[in-house]
Write a protein that holds these residues in place. Structure first.
Motif, PDB file in Angstrom:
ATOM      1  N   LYS A   1     -55.389 -34.143  25.918  1.00  0.00           N
ATOM      2  CA  LYS A   1     -56.812 -33.972  25.638  1.00  0.00           C
ATOM      3  C   LYS A   1     -57.044 -32.903  24.580  1.00  0.00           C
ATOM      4  O   LYS A   1     -58.095 -32.845  23.979  1.00  0.00           O
ATOM      5  CB  LYS A   1     -57.562 -33.605  26.918  1.00  0.00           C
ATOM      6  CG  LYS A   1     -57.626 -34.770  27.878  1.00  0.00           C
ATOM      7  CD  LYS A   1     -58.355 -34.402  29.140  1.00  0.00           C
ATOM      8  CE  LYS A   1     -58.340 -35.601  30.086  1.00  0.00           C
ATOM      9  NZ  LYS A   1     -58.870 -35.293  31.384  1.00  0.00           N
ATOM     10  N   ARG A   2     -56.046 -32.078  24.354  1.00  0.00           N
ATOM     11  CA  ARG A   2     -56.191 -30.974  23.398  1.00  0.00           C
ATOM     12  C   ARG A   2     -55.598 -31.252  22.028  1.00  0.00           C
ATOM     13  O   ARG A   2     -55.921 -30.564  21.075  1.00  0.00           O
ATOM     14  CB  ARG A   2     -55.553 -29.715  23.970  1.00  0.00           C
ATOM     15  CG  ARG A   2     -56.280 -29.208  25.192  1.00  0.00           C
ATOM     16  CD  ARG A   2     -55.663 -27.929  25.681  1.00  0.00           C
ATOM     17  NE  ARG A   2     -55.549 -26.951  24.623  1.00  0.00           N
ATOM     18  CZ  ARG A   2     -56.333 -25.899  24.480  1.00  0.00           C
ATOM     19  NH1 ARG A   2     -57.289 -25.687  25.343  1.00  0.00           N
ATOM     20  NH2 ARG A   2     -56.159 -25.056  23.493  1.00  0.00           N
ATOM     21  N   GLY A   3     -54.667 -32.229  21.917  1.00  0.00           N
ATOM     22  CA  GLY A   3     -54.058 -32.449  20.615  1.00  0.00           C
ATOM     23  C   GLY A   3     -53.012 -33.548  20.615  1.00  0.00           C
ATOM     24  O   GLY A   3     -52.797 -34.229  21.623  1.00  0.00           O
ATOM     25  N   LEU A   4     -52.351 -33.693  19.450  1.00  0.00           N
ATOM     26  CA  LEU A   4     -51.366 -34.757  19.240  1.00  0.00           C
ATOM     27  C   LEU A   4     -50.153 -34.218  18.507  1.00  0.00           C
ATOM     28  O   LEU A   4     -50.260 -33.243  17.762  1.00  0.00           O
ATOM     29  CB  LEU A   4     -51.940 -35.856  18.335  1.00  0.00           C
ATOM     30  CG  LEU A   4     -53.262 -36.504  18.651  1.00  0.00           C
ATOM     31  CD1 LEU A   4     -53.686 -37.383  17.476  1.00  0.00           C
ATOM     32  CD2 LEU A   4     -53.137 -37.329  19.905  1.00  0.00           C
ATOM     33  N   PHE A   5     -49.026 -34.904  18.669  1.00  0.00           N
ATOM     34  CA  PHE A   5     -47.921 -34.733  17.741  1.00  0.00           C
ATOM     35  C   PHE A   5     -47.808 -36.040  16.978  1.00  0.00           C
ATOM     36  O   PHE A   5     -47.732 -37.116  17.577  1.00  0.00           O
ATOM     37  CB  PHE A   5     -46.583 -34.403  18.416  1.00  0.00           C
ATOM     38  CG  PHE A   5     -45.508 -34.200  17.386  1.00  0.00           C
ATOM     39  CD1 PHE A   5     -45.432 -33.012  16.680  1.00  0.00           C
ATOM     40  CD2 PHE A   5     -44.615 -35.221  17.075  1.00  0.00           C
ATOM     41  CE1 PHE A   5     -44.468 -32.829  15.688  1.00  0.00           C
ATOM     42  CE2 PHE A   5     -43.658 -35.053  16.089  1.00  0.00           C
ATOM     43  CZ  PHE A   5     -43.580 -33.856  15.392  1.00  0.00           C
ATOM     44  N   ILE A   6     -47.825 -35.948  15.654  1.00  0.00           N
ATOM     45  CA  ILE A   6     -47.789 -37.126  14.789  1.00  0.00           C
ATOM     46  C   ILE A   6     -46.489 -37.137  14.011  1.00  0.00           C
ATOM     47  O   ILE A   6     -46.207 -36.187  13.255  1.00  0.00           O
ATOM     48  CB  ILE A   6     -48.977 -37.102  13.804  1.00  0.00           C
ATOM     49  CG1 ILE A   6     -50.298 -37.045  14.575  1.00  0.00           C
ATOM     50  CG2 ILE A   6     -48.922 -38.303  12.863  1.00  0.00           C
ATOM     51  CD1 ILE A   6     -51.474 -36.623  13.734  1.00  0.00           C
ATOM     52  N   ALA A   7     -45.691 -38.180  14.207  1.00  0.00           N
ATOM     53  CA  ALA A   7     -44.473 -38.353  13.425  1.00  0.00           C
ATOM     54  C   ALA A   7     -44.890 -38.861  12.053  1.00  0.00           C
ATOM     55  O   ALA A   7     -45.567 -39.883  11.933  1.00  0.00           O
ATOM     56  CB  ALA A   7     -43.542 -39.347  14.104  1.00  0.00           C
ATOM     57  N   THR A   8     -44.545 -38.120  11.008  1.00  0.00           N
ATOM     58  CA  THR A   8     -44.896 -38.494   9.640  1.00  0.00           C
ATOM     59  C   THR A   8     -43.972 -37.770   8.679  1.00  0.00           C
ATOM     60  O   THR A   8     -43.408 -36.720   9.016  1.00  0.00           O
ATOM     61  CB  THR A   8     -46.376 -38.144   9.322  1.00  0.00           C
ATOM     62  OG1 THR A   8     -46.683 -38.590   8.004  1.00  0.00           O
ATOM     63  CG2 THR A   8     -46.649 -36.662   9.442  1.00  0.00           C
ATOM     64  N   ASP A   9     -43.818 -38.322   7.486  1.00  0.00           N
ATOM     65  CA  ASP A   9     -43.038 -37.622   6.466  1.00  0.00           C
ATOM     66  C   ASP A   9     -43.960 -36.872   5.505  1.00  0.00           C
ATOM     67  O   ASP A   9     -43.532 -36.325   4.505  1.00  0.00           O
ATOM     68  CB  ASP A   9     -42.127 -38.593   5.706  1.00  0.00           C
ATOM     69  CG  ASP A   9     -42.890 -39.731   5.052  1.00  0.00           C
ATOM     70  OD1 ASP A   9     -44.144 -39.754   5.144  1.00  0.00           O
ATOM     71  OD2 ASP A   9     -42.243 -40.602   4.460  1.00  0.00           O
ATOM     72  N   TYR A  10     -45.239 -36.813   5.841  1.00  0.00           N
ATOM     73  CA  TYR A  10     -46.232 -36.110   5.026  1.00  0.00           C
ATOM     74  C   TYR A  10     -46.035 -34.609   5.186  1.00  0.00           C
ATOM     75  O   TYR A  10     -46.089 -34.082   6.302  1.00  0.00           O
ATOM     76  CB  TYR A  10     -47.634 -36.532   5.476  1.00  0.00           C
ATOM     77  CG  TYR A  10     -48.757 -35.892   4.713  1.00  0.00           C
ATOM     78  CD1 TYR A  10     -48.860 -36.055   3.338  1.00  0.00           C
ATOM     79  CD2 TYR A  10     -49.725 -35.151   5.366  1.00  0.00           C
ATOM     80  CE1 TYR A  10     -49.905 -35.484   2.629  1.00  0.00           C
ATOM     81  CE2 TYR A  10     -50.776 -34.585   4.675  1.00  0.00           C
ATOM     82  CZ  TYR A  10     -50.860 -34.749   3.299  1.00  0.00           C
ATOM     83  OH  TYR A  10     -51.886 -34.197   2.608  1.00  0.00           O
ATOM     84  N   THR A  11     -45.794 -33.916   4.080  1.00  0.00           N
ATOM     85  CA  THR A  11     -45.514 -32.483   4.161  1.00  0.00           C
ATOM     86  C   THR A  11     -46.533 -31.618   3.422  1.00  0.00           C
ATOM     87  O   THR A  11     -46.511 -30.407   3.554  1.00  0.00           O
ATOM     88  CB  THR A  11     -44.116 -32.173   3.576  1.00  0.00           C
ATOM     89  OG1 THR A  11     -44.077 -32.646   2.223  1.00  0.00           O
ATOM     90  CG2 THR A  11     -43.023 -32.846   4.397  1.00  0.00           C
TER      91      THR A  11
END
Length: 119
Positions: free
Chosen positions: A34-44
């Protein structure tokens, strides 16, 4: 040792990352609370405390309604970014819907299946 204030739900849900109204990257939610996410991405090209918009839709729903959340970056790693919903305006229903969808569609991976021997 991490002390989380809310339970994390693991899963996979594709999304687009927007910065200042422009799409800048794709990613995949790997865990959510409810407080946040971890997003797998190669965006740096992102800074800590920077506000991003995240756009997604649930792939199995008939109506392909895109939903958006705002979050700010609280963690960067080689694998992706951690974002937090605190301090930004969001629809609590959208966050709850995402968490419920991830719970419903999470399939644990069995990387090392147990071999059954014939007796």
């Amino acid at each position: 040792m991490e002390h989380r204030l809310s339970t994390r739900v693991h899963g996979k849900l594709g999304l687009l990352v927007y910065r200042r109204g422009m799409p800048v990257a794709t990613g995949q939610v790997r865990d959510a609370s409810k407080r946040g996410l971890f997003i797998a991405t190669d965006y740096t090209d992102v800074q800590l405390n920077q506000t991003l918009e995240l756009e997604f839709c649930f792939p199995d729903k008939r109506e392909k309604q895109f939903r958006r959340l705002r979050a700010h970056v609280v963690r960067k790693s080689d694998n992706g970014i951690g974002v937090d919903f605190e301090g930004v305006e969001n629809d609590g229903f959208t966050i709850s819907s995402m968490i419920q969808w991830l719970k419903k569609h999470h399939r644990p991976m069995n990387y090392f299946p147990v071999r059954r021997h014939a007796h």
